[in-house]
Write an enzyme that holds these catalytic residues in place. Structure first.
Site: not given
Length: 344
Positions: A116, A120, A181, A183-184, A219, A248
């Site tokens: 993925n 967010f 994460s 993805n940011t 996390k 994560n």
């Protein structure tokens, strides 16, 4: 029923469309009494004897739903009916944001995995608070996973975390600082020692102003070097953090069964599911050997069987969380794990 009927149909749809369809079903399940009866009959199992106190909170059982499934606190009570002892909402940001362009969620069915790059996507903290105010089941523990908005400069990121923290505080039982994460853009830079210490200190100042401070977890990513992991362990031991969530998603693409051409075609994103299982368990073992004994560990990554959950607990996790395993195995995975822990 899930594997033979529901899953084959859902897996004909693109992953994000399938998820959105499931969310609609879950939102309205309370309005259809036969569905509630079906859930209770087929999925819920009593978990007496599995109650556990972690970070000052009593969990009915140690099996939780990881963040990412119920991003906007829309179905947390329905998920509790499947037997979860706790549900983590989010990741939530101060302002609503659409996330990254679609497609951004991909199945690797040969690997029992997902990739993925959602980014967010959520409706913002005010929307989540509105939903949480309607909470009825006080026994179900709710965690609030918080992050920064994509447009917020990295140097101002602590303001985003503080904003969501203060708004969510009356409505969740614990918090998770998500700086891991992939993805940011640049978010993982917040795992470095100086900015991470600054962020944790800022949140604990807010926490300690409250009449009843709540547990805060960090996390972490599975892709940390040993030096980075040692720095984080040192920070956690010196801080007032309740503990660590490990881990994560990963940016690694090693040892996948899926064709390399498709992996390249999918591109960037965080990988979850079975390929992450061993690495997350390894990190749990390291954490348990080096963290102060009062620091809790929540293990997540690659749990798709009762044995997977047991190994995480034996490695030193106090609690475990599931996400991708829930997608591939269905709601019955919770009941199977709880039954196995009962028979231990």
């Amino acid at each position: 029923m899930y594997k033979n009927f529901i899953k084959p149909i859902m897996f004909l749809l693109p992953p994000e469309k399938a998820h959105n369809l499931v969310m609609v079903f879950l939102k309205f399940s309370n309005l259809i009494p036969p569905i509630g009866y079906f859930i209770k009959k087929n999925y819920v199992i009593k978990s007496e004897g599995l109650k556990k106190e972690v970070a000052g909170i009593i969990f009915e059982n140690p099996i939780g739903l990881a963040a990412g499934f119920d991003k906007d606190a829309e179905v947390f009570e329905t998920m509790g009916k499947f037997g979860f002892g706790f549900v983590e909402i989010g990741t939530i940001t101060p302002k609503a944001q659409p996330g990254n362009p679609k497609p951004r969620l991909f199945r690797l069915t040969k690997d029992f995995a997902l990739i993925n790059r959602m980014g967010f996507n959520n409706k913002g903290v005010d929307y989540a608070v509105k939903k949480l105010k309607k909470r009825k089941n006080k026994k179900l523990i709710i965690g609030g996973n918080i992050g920064k908005n994509k447009v917020t400069p990295l140097e101002n990121s602590e303001n985003d975390y503080i904003s969501s923290f203060n708004k969510l505080f009356p409505y969740v039982d614990y918090f998770v600082i998500n700086v891991s994460s992939p993805n940011t853009p640049d978010l993982r830079k917040l795992q470095d020692k100086k900015p991470l210490t600054k962020l944790i200190d800022a949140l604990q100042i807010q926490n300690n102003k409250k009449h009843n401070p709540k547990p805060v977890f960090l996390k972490i990513a599975p892709d940390l070097s040993q030096a980075q992991l040692d720095d984080i362990i040192d920070i956690v031991n010196k801080s007032e953090l309740a503990g660590v969530i490990a881990t994560n998603t990963t940016i690694s693409r090693q040892n996948l069964k899926e064709q390399k051409e498709r992996i390249i075609e999918i591109g960037n994103g965080g990988l979850s599911g079975r390929p992450l299982k061993n690495r997350s368990t390894e990190i749990i073992k390291i954490l348990r050997s080096k963290l102060n004994k009062e620091k809790a560990i929540i293990g997540v990554g690659g749990i798709s069987t009762a044995e997977d959950a047991r190994k995480k607990l034996e490695a030193g996790a106090d609690l475990v969380q599931i996400y991708t395993g829930f997608i591939y195995e269905g709601p019955g995975i919770v009941k199977k794990i709880i039954s196995a822990l009962h028979s231990k």
